[in-house]
Design a protein around this motif. Structure first.
Motif, PDB file in Angstrom:
ATOM      1  N   ARG A 125       0.850  -1.179   0.000  1.00  0.00           N
ATOM      2  CA  ARG A 125       0.000   0.000   0.000  1.00  0.00           C
ATOM      3  C   ARG A 125       0.897   1.244   0.000  1.00  0.00           C
ATOM      4  O   ARG A 125       1.779   1.380   0.842  1.00  0.00           O
ATOM      5  CB  ARG A 125      -0.909   0.010   1.223  1.00  0.00           C
ATOM      6  CG  ARG A 125      -1.987   1.078   1.150  1.00  0.00           C
ATOM      7  CD  ARG A 125      -2.977   0.962   2.290  1.00  0.00           C
ATOM      8  NE  ARG A 125      -2.423   1.425   3.556  1.00  0.00           N
ATOM      9  CZ  ARG A 125      -3.150   1.836   4.595  1.00  0.00           C
ATOM     10  NH1 ARG A 125      -4.468   1.830   4.506  1.00  0.00           N
ATOM     11  NH2 ARG A 125      -2.579   2.228   5.711  1.00  0.00           N
ATOM     12  N   VAL A 126       0.661   2.126  -0.961  1.00  0.00           N
ATOM     13  CA  VAL A 126       1.521   3.288  -1.167  1.00  0.00           C
ATOM     14  C   VAL A 126       0.763   4.560  -0.808  1.00  0.00           C
ATOM     15  O   VAL A 126      -0.399   4.729  -1.186  1.00  0.00           O
ATOM     16  CB  VAL A 126       1.999   3.341  -2.634  1.00  0.00           C
ATOM     17  CG1 VAL A 126       2.841   4.587  -2.878  1.00  0.00           C
ATOM     18  CG2 VAL A 126       2.782   2.080  -2.988  1.00  0.00           C
ATOM     19  N   HIS A 127       1.397   5.468  -0.100  1.00  0.00           N
ATOM     20  CA  HIS A 127       0.782   6.724   0.310  1.00  0.00           C
ATOM     21  C   HIS A 127       0.828   7.743  -0.836  1.00  0.00           C
ATOM     22  O   HIS A 127       1.800   7.782  -1.592  1.00  0.00           O
ATOM     23  CB  HIS A 127       1.530   7.338   1.502  1.00  0.00           C
ATOM     24  CG  HIS A 127       1.524   6.497   2.732  1.00  0.00           C
ATOM     25  ND1 HIS A 127       1.220   6.994   3.969  1.00  0.00           N
ATOM     26  CD2 HIS A 127       1.785   5.185   2.927  1.00  0.00           C
ATOM     27  CE1 HIS A 127       1.294   6.038   4.875  1.00  0.00           C
ATOM     28  NE2 HIS A 127       1.644   4.929   4.264  1.00  0.00           N
ATOM     29  N   VAL A 155       3.355  13.655  -8.772  1.00  0.00           N
ATOM     30  CA  VAL A 155       2.802  13.040  -7.566  1.00  0.00           C
ATOM     31  C   VAL A 155       3.965  12.515  -6.736  1.00  0.00           C
ATOM     32  O   VAL A 155       4.921  11.958  -7.270  1.00  0.00           O
ATOM     33  CB  VAL A 155       1.799  11.914  -7.902  1.00  0.00           C
ATOM     34  CG1 VAL A 155       2.444  10.818  -8.731  1.00  0.00           C
ATOM     35  CG2 VAL A 155       1.199  11.310  -6.634  1.00  0.00           C
ATOM     36  N   VAL A 156       3.891  12.751  -5.423  1.00  0.00           N
ATOM     37  CA  VAL A 156       4.902  12.257  -4.496  1.00  0.00           C
ATOM     38  C   VAL A 156       4.305  11.087  -3.720  1.00  0.00           C
ATOM     39  O   VAL A 156       3.241  11.215  -3.112  1.00  0.00           O
ATOM     40  CB  VAL A 156       5.363  13.366  -3.524  1.00  0.00           C
ATOM     41  CG1 VAL A 156       6.425  12.816  -2.561  1.00  0.00           C
ATOM     42  CG2 VAL A 156       5.916  14.563  -4.295  1.00  0.00           C
ATOM     43  N   PHE A 157       4.995   9.941  -3.777  1.00  0.00           N
ATOM     44  CA  PHE A 157       4.541   8.717  -3.107  1.00  0.00           C
ATOM     45  C   PHE A 157       5.328   8.506  -1.826  1.00  0.00           C
ATOM     46  O   PHE A 157       6.561   8.628  -1.816  1.00  0.00           O
ATOM     47  CB  PHE A 157       4.765   7.495  -3.994  1.00  0.00           C
ATOM     48  CG  PHE A 157       4.001   7.512  -5.293  1.00  0.00           C
ATOM     49  CD1 PHE A 157       2.617   7.493  -5.304  1.00  0.00           C
ATOM     50  CD2 PHE A 157       4.675   7.524  -6.504  1.00  0.00           C
ATOM     51  CE1 PHE A 157       1.914   7.497  -6.504  1.00  0.00           C
ATOM     52  CE2 PHE A 157       3.984   7.521  -7.708  1.00  0.00           C
ATOM     53  CZ  PHE A 157       2.597   7.503  -7.705  1.00  0.00           C
ATOM     54  N   VAL A 165       8.137   9.297 -21.535  1.00  0.00           N
ATOM     55  CA  VAL A 165       6.889   9.964 -21.187  1.00  0.00           C
ATOM     56  C   VAL A 165       6.699  10.095 -19.677  1.00  0.00           C
ATOM     57  O   VAL A 165       5.729  10.712 -19.226  1.00  0.00           O
ATOM     58  CB  VAL A 165       5.670   9.234 -21.803  1.00  0.00           C
ATOM     59  CG1 VAL A 165       5.665   9.374 -23.314  1.00  0.00           C
ATOM     60  CG2 VAL A 165       5.640   7.759 -21.397  1.00  0.00           C
ATOM     61  N   GLY A 166       7.601   9.531 -18.893  1.00  0.00           N
ATOM     62  CA  GLY A 166       7.465   9.636 -17.446  1.00  0.00           C
ATOM     63  C   GLY A 166       8.751   9.283 -16.728  1.00  0.00           C
ATOM     64  O   GLY A 166       9.579   8.519 -17.251  1.00  0.00           O
ATOM     65  N   THR A 167       8.927   9.847 -15.539  1.00  0.00           N
ATOM     66  CA  THR A 167      10.119   9.626 -14.713  1.00  0.00           C
ATOM     67  C   THR A 167       9.688   9.377 -13.277  1.00  0.00           C
ATOM     68  O   THR A 167       8.880  10.131 -12.722  1.00  0.00           O
ATOM     69  CB  THR A 167      11.053  10.857 -14.742  1.00  0.00           C
ATOM     70  OG1 THR A 167      11.448  11.132 -16.086  1.00  0.00           O
ATOM     71  CG2 THR A 167      12.279  10.638 -13.879  1.00  0.00           C
ATOM     72  N   LEU A 168      10.243   8.335 -12.675  1.00  0.00           N
ATOM     73  CA  LEU A 168      10.014   8.052 -11.260  1.00  0.00           C
ATOM     74  C   LEU A 168      11.372   8.008 -10.556  1.00  0.00           C
ATOM     75  O   LEU A 168      12.228   7.193 -10.902  1.00  0.00           O
ATOM     76  CB  LEU A 168       9.294   6.713 -11.083  1.00  0.00           C
ATOM     77  CG  LEU A 168       9.096   6.231  -9.638  1.00  0.00           C
ATOM     78  CD1 LEU A 168       8.223   7.198  -8.849  1.00  0.00           C
ATOM     79  CD2 LEU A 168       8.496   4.830  -9.619  1.00  0.00           C
ATOM     80  N   PRO A 213      14.549  14.291  -0.189  1.00  0.00           N
ATOM     81  CA  PRO A 213      14.923  12.908  -0.503  1.00  0.00           C
ATOM     82  C   PRO A 213      14.723  11.958   0.672  1.00  0.00           C
ATOM     83  O   PRO A 213      15.676  11.348   1.188  1.00  0.00           O
ATOM     84  CB  PRO A 213      16.400  13.036  -0.894  1.00  0.00           C
ATOM     85  CG  PRO A 213      16.894  14.193  -0.086  1.00  0.00           C
ATOM     86  CD  PRO A 213      15.738  15.158  -0.022  1.00  0.00           C
ATOM     87  N   LYS A 214      13.492  11.787   1.089  1.00  0.00           N
ATOM     88  CA  LYS A 214      13.140  10.922   2.209  1.00  0.00           C
ATOM     89  C   LYS A 214      13.188   9.461   1.778  1.00  0.00           C
ATOM     90  O   LYS A 214      12.574   9.078   0.783  1.00  0.00           O
ATOM     91  CB  LYS A 214      11.734  11.278   2.702  1.00  0.00           C
ATOM     92  CG  LYS A 214      11.116  10.323   3.690  1.00  0.00           C
ATOM     93  CD  LYS A 214      11.767  10.414   5.043  1.00  0.00           C
ATOM     94  CE  LYS A 214      11.035   9.513   6.054  1.00  0.00           C
ATOM     95  NZ  LYS A 214      11.765   9.413   7.331  1.00  0.00           N
ATOM     96  N   ARG A 215      13.898   8.645   2.530  1.00  0.00           N
ATOM     97  CA  ARG A 215      14.061   7.232   2.183  1.00  0.00           C
ATOM     98  C   ARG A 215      12.716   6.526   2.013  1.00  0.00           C
ATOM     99  O   ARG A 215      11.808   6.688   2.822  1.00  0.00           O
ATOM    100  CB  ARG A 215      14.862   6.517   3.262  1.00  0.00           C
ATOM    101  CG  ARG A 215      15.221   5.085   2.905  1.00  0.00           C
ATOM    102  CD  ARG A 215      15.981   4.420   4.027  1.00  0.00           C
ATOM    103  NE  ARG A 215      16.733   3.280   3.537  1.00  0.00           N
ATOM    104  CZ  ARG A 215      17.475   2.489   4.308  1.00  0.00           C
ATOM    105  NH1 ARG A 215      17.557   2.727   5.603  1.00  0.00           N
ATOM    106  NH2 ARG A 215      18.142   1.473   3.789  1.00  0.00           N
ATOM    107  N   GLY A 216      12.593   5.744   0.942  1.00  0.00           N
ATOM    108  CA  GLY A 216      11.368   5.002   0.668  1.00  0.00           C
ATOM    109  C   GLY A 216      10.327   5.789  -0.086  1.00  0.00           C
ATOM    110  O   GLY A 216       9.330   5.239  -0.548  1.00  0.00           O
ATOM    111  N   THR A 217      10.555   7.106  -0.232  1.00  0.00           N
ATOM    112  CA  THR A 217       9.629   7.989  -0.943  1.00  0.00           C
ATOM    113  C   THR A 217      10.015   8.047  -2.416  1.00  0.00           C
ATOM    114  O   THR A 217      11.162   7.797  -2.789  1.00  0.00           O
ATOM    115  CB  THR A 217       9.680   9.398  -0.314  1.00  0.00           C
ATOM    116  OG1 THR A 217       9.244   9.311   1.042  1.00  0.00           O
ATOM    117  CG2 THR A 217       8.790  10.385  -1.052  1.00  0.00           C
ATOM    118  N   GLY A 218       9.044   8.368  -3.276  1.00  0.00           N
ATOM    119  CA  GLY A 218       9.323   8.531  -4.692  1.00  0.00           C
ATOM    120  C   GLY A 218       8.561   9.714  -5.253  1.00  0.00           C
ATOM    121  O   GLY A 218       7.482  10.055  -4.771  1.00  0.00           O
TER     122      GLY A 218
END
Length: 283
Positions: free
Chosen positions: A86-88, A99-101, A212-215, A239-244
């Motif tokens: 489950r991703v925030h 979008v920031v996950f 067309v996209g970058t993560l 740059p929070k660990r585990g975040t994208g």
């Protein structure tokens, strides 16, 4: 129970091909959606035979209507289903599409990528737009490496999660890149799409079309600095660990406002994993 191939499914396949998607991409999408192999084969066989008579793919004049990688944010959900995780949803921007996950990767996954990548790091290269090759660039002062798509269990699991989260076929992704930024290292603001005006771009596009996209996924946090910055809109993503942070761009044009960069690391080390998405299958 055998799944029936309905007229609605056949119509959907025809529509997707008309929009420019390949049969291989549809096969992967149907499998991800839970269709049995027999139903996938039955639905696509007759389409493959008659593919030459299908409507032409979308042209540049209709690019705005073409499908793009993007999570399902209908109803402003707080969480999204990544299949095995489950991703925030922490933050969204409409223009550019950002979008920031949160909690995209676990601590164990971050460490596994760092360990596997550490033995293969070299000075990061950028695409050479004059020739279509790669070259050193003074604007990029990190060390990095690429995994082959699906190279190992951890990479394959993360790639599957990304494909489900962003609703984009797995085979449309480039190999996962891992980068290490030591103190002072940075990546000055740039665009990730390939400039159509550059002579090397046609060579680059043969492998999967435009990006067309970058993560960008953060594997290890620096003590200070290292944010991902979007100068056009004044956005900084820590740059929070585990975040994208994910952003997409529907055309290779500065009007997408996707100018971005990696701010200098001031103290500590920053490790990131980057996934670039193409408009069709990347090989």
């Amino acid at each position: 129970m055998t799944q029936a191939v309905t007229p609605e499914l056949r119509a959907w396949v025809v529509d997707q091909l008309a929009a420019g998607h390949s049969v291989a991409a549809l096969r992967t999408s149907m499998r991800m959606a839970g269709w049995q192999e027999s139903a996938v084969n039955a639905a696509l066989t007759e389409i493959e035979r008659g593919a030459a008579s299908m409507p032409a793919p979308a042209t540049a004049a209709s690019d705005e209507a073409r499908p793009m990688p993007w999570p399902d944010l209908e109803g402003s959900p707080l969480y999204l289903d990544g299949g095995d995780r489950r991703v925030h949803v922490l933050h969204t921007v409409a223009h550019p599409r950002v979008v920031v996950f949160g909690d995209l990767l676990s601590d164990d996954e971050c460490e596994a990528l760092i360990t596997a990548a550490g033995r293969r790091l070299a000075r990061s290269l950028t695409v050479e737009t004059q020739t279509g090759g790669e070259t050193l660039n003074v604007d990029r002062t990190s060390d990095g490496m690429f995994f082959e798509r699906g190279e190992n269990e951890i990479v394959a699991r993360i790639e599957q999660r990304i494909a489900m989260l962003l609703r984009w076929p797995l085979e449309y992704g480039e190999g996962l890149q891992v980068l290490r930024y030591a103190p002072g290292a940075q990546y000055r603001p740039h665009y990730d799409y390939f400039d159509p005006a550059e002579p090397g771009t046609p060579t680059i596009l043969r492998r999967g079309g435009q990006r067309v996209g970058t993560l960008v996924m953060y594997l290890r946090e620096p003590v200070k600095g290292g944010a991902t910055v979007f100068p056009d809109i004044g956005l900084e993503v820590a740059p929070k660990r585990g975040t994208g942070v994910f952003f997409s761009y529907d055309r290779p044009d500065p009007a997408t406002r996707t100018l971005h960069g990696g701010a200098p690391v001031i103290e500590g080390e920053k490790w990131v994993a980057t996934k670039w998405l193409r408009e069709r299958e990347f090989s």
